[in-house]
Design a protein around this motif. Sequence first.
Motif, PDB file in Angstrom:
ATOM      1  N   GLU A  39      -8.145 -12.220  -2.188  1.00 43.73           N
ATOM      2  CA  GLU A  39      -6.725 -11.839  -2.124  1.00 43.73           C
ATOM      3  C   GLU A  39      -6.047 -12.306  -0.839  1.00 43.73           C
ATOM      4  O   GLU A  39      -4.823 -12.278  -0.738  1.00 43.73           O
ATOM      5  CB  GLU A  39      -6.552 -10.331  -2.310  1.00 43.73           C
ATOM      6  CG  GLU A  39      -7.231  -9.473  -1.271  1.00 43.73           C
ATOM      7  CD  GLU A  39      -8.698  -9.161  -1.588  1.00 43.73           C
ATOM      8  OE1 GLU A  39      -9.296  -8.405  -0.813  1.00 43.73           O
ATOM      9  OE2 GLU A  39      -9.240  -9.672  -2.580  1.00 43.73           O
ATOM     10  N   GLN A  40      -6.818 -12.763   0.133  1.00 48.45           N
ATOM     11  CA  GLN A  40      -6.237 -13.256   1.380  1.00 48.45           C
ATOM     12  C   GLN A  40      -6.153 -14.780   1.415  1.00 48.45           C
ATOM     13  O   GLN A  40      -5.655 -15.345   2.371  1.00 48.45           O
ATOM     14  CB  GLN A  40      -7.067 -12.781   2.574  1.00 48.45           C
ATOM     15  CG  GLN A  40      -6.892 -11.319   2.885  1.00 48.45           C
ATOM     16  CD  GLN A  40      -7.660 -10.945   4.131  1.00 48.45           C
ATOM     17  OE1 GLN A  40      -8.761 -10.428   4.056  1.00 48.45           O
ATOM     18  NE2 GLN A  40      -7.074 -11.236   5.275  1.00 48.45           N
ATOM     19  N   ARG A  72      -4.205 -15.360   4.750  1.00 51.30           N
ATOM     20  CA  ARG A  72      -3.073 -14.491   5.081  1.00 51.30           C
ATOM     21  C   ARG A  72      -3.624 -13.113   5.425  1.00 51.30           C
ATOM     22  O   ARG A  72      -4.577 -12.634   4.796  1.00 51.30           O
ATOM     23  CB  ARG A  72      -2.067 -14.437   3.949  1.00 51.30           C
ATOM     24  CG  ARG A  72      -2.598 -13.847   2.693  1.00 51.30           C
ATOM     25  CD  ARG A  72      -1.539 -13.760   1.624  1.00 51.30           C
ATOM     26  NE  ARG A  72      -2.168 -13.168   0.453  1.00 51.30           N
ATOM     27  CZ  ARG A  72      -1.815 -13.392  -0.765  1.00 51.30           C
ATOM     28  NH1 ARG A  72      -0.816 -14.183  -1.023  1.00 51.30           N
ATOM     29  NH2 ARG A  72      -2.441 -12.816  -1.760  1.00 51.30           N
ATOM     30  N   PRO A  73      -3.044 -12.476   6.419  1.00 49.94           N
ATOM     31  CA  PRO A  73      -3.545 -11.148   6.802  1.00 49.94           C
ATOM     32  C   PRO A  73      -3.240 -10.122   5.720  1.00 49.94           C
ATOM     33  O   PRO A  73      -2.302 -10.285   4.942  1.00 49.94           O
ATOM     34  CB  PRO A  73      -2.778 -10.828   8.088  1.00 49.94           C
ATOM     35  CG  PRO A  73      -1.594 -11.721   8.073  1.00 49.94           C
ATOM     36  CD  PRO A  73      -1.937 -12.918   7.234  1.00 49.94           C
ATOM     37  N   LEU A  74      -4.063  -9.093   5.690  1.00 46.35           N
ATOM     38  CA  LEU A  74      -3.795  -8.000   4.762  1.00 46.35           C
ATOM     39  C   LEU A  74      -2.503  -7.323   5.174  1.00 46.35           C
ATOM     40  O   LEU A  74      -2.254  -7.105   6.362  1.00 46.35           O
ATOM     41  CB  LEU A  74      -4.941  -6.985   4.789  1.00 46.35           C
ATOM     42  CG  LEU A  74      -6.245  -7.445   4.158  1.00 46.35           C
ATOM     43  CD1 LEU A  74      -7.332  -6.403   4.388  1.00 46.35           C
ATOM     44  CD2 LEU A  74      -6.064  -7.688   2.671  1.00 46.35           C
ATOM     45  N   GLU A  75      -1.690  -7.021   4.192  1.00 49.12           N
ATOM     46  CA  GLU A  75      -0.409  -6.387   4.493  1.00 49.12           C
ATOM     47  C   GLU A  75      -0.617  -4.910   4.758  1.00 49.12           C
ATOM     48  O   GLU A  75      -1.278  -4.218   3.995  1.00 49.12           O
ATOM     49  CB  GLU A  75       0.561  -6.588   3.334  1.00 49.12           C
ATOM     50  CG  GLU A  75       0.952  -8.029   3.147  1.00 49.12           C
ATOM     51  CD  GLU A  75       1.961  -8.211   2.039  1.00 49.12           C
ATOM     52  OE1 GLU A  75       2.591  -7.220   1.617  1.00 49.12           O
ATOM     53  OE2 GLU A  75       2.110  -9.351   1.598  1.00 49.12           O
ATOM     54  N   LYS A  76      -0.048  -4.468   5.864  1.00 49.31           N
ATOM     55  CA  LYS A  76      -0.100  -3.048   6.194  1.00 49.31           C
ATOM     56  C   LYS A  76       1.218  -2.427   5.765  1.00 49.31           C
ATOM     57  O   LYS A  76       2.281  -3.010   5.996  1.00 49.31           O
ATOM     58  CB  LYS A  76      -0.278  -2.859   7.701  1.00 49.31           C
ATOM     59  CG  LYS A  76      -1.561  -3.449   8.233  1.00 49.31           C
ATOM     60  CD  LYS A  76      -1.619  -3.309   9.735  1.00 49.31           C
ATOM     61  CE  LYS A  76      -2.823  -4.030  10.284  1.00 49.31           C
ATOM     62  NZ  LYS A  76      -2.824  -4.069  11.730  1.00 49.31           N
ATOM     63  N   PRO A  77       1.175  -1.269   5.154  1.00 53.42           N
ATOM     64  CA  PRO A  77       2.445  -0.642   4.785  1.00 53.42           C
ATOM     65  C   PRO A  77       3.245  -0.303   6.043  1.00 53.42           C
ATOM     66  O   PRO A  77       2.707   0.230   7.004  1.00 53.42           O
ATOM     67  CB  PRO A  77       2.036   0.622   4.027  1.00 53.42           C
ATOM     68  CG  PRO A  77       0.581   0.817   4.300  1.00 53.42           C
ATOM     69  CD  PRO A  77       0.023  -0.483   4.781  1.00 53.42           C
ATOM     70  N   ALA A  78       4.510  -0.664   6.020  1.00 55.95           N
ATOM     71  CA  ALA A  78       5.368  -0.411   7.176  1.00 55.95           C
ATOM     72  C   ALA A  78       5.743   1.062   7.222  1.00 55.95           C
ATOM     73  O   ALA A  78       6.034   1.661   6.187  1.00 55.95           O
ATOM     74  CB  ALA A  78       6.630  -1.262   7.087  1.00 55.95           C
TER      75      ALA A  78
END
Length: 165
Positions: A39-40, A72-78
């Motif tokens: 997924e990255q 791509r970095p894992l997305e962190k919830p803002a």
Amino acid sequence: MFLTVKLLLGRRCSLKVSGQESVAMLKKLVSERLHVPEEQQHLLFRGQLLADDKRLSDYRIGPNASISVVVRPLEKPAPEDTRLPQPLWHHLGQVLAKHFGPQDTEAMLQLLRREHEECLQRISLGDLEQLARYLLTKEPLAQPTGEREPEVLSPNKEEEKEAVQ
């Protein structure tokens, strides 16, 4: 056929695959060999992003081809209460407004945006790899492929040029 798969910072591996393999399957193999979660991964061939549901043959990927992997970095919830940062152009407009009138500020911003877009169009994947390598390892940068350094004339060469004219 064998493919070379390389990460932005130089790790690479060789994979034996069929042209009928899906991009999703290639991502799975890359994940196993280079330890990058599927997924990255963004897989690129000749600068084109490969879609998971396509086959390698759909992109005319042949033997000994080289596939680039952008991680791509894992997305962190803002956090919900954070404000979005103002775009660069907004800040630049504020700085220019301190030194120029409104019309000149807008004209300068348009000129800078146009020049910025033109520069971005000249950046190659190799240039991006080199920039990432520099930012992550502090290796010296080479001259970008889209531009060349201006010629520096020594005093003798300037005299020679004047003599020729």
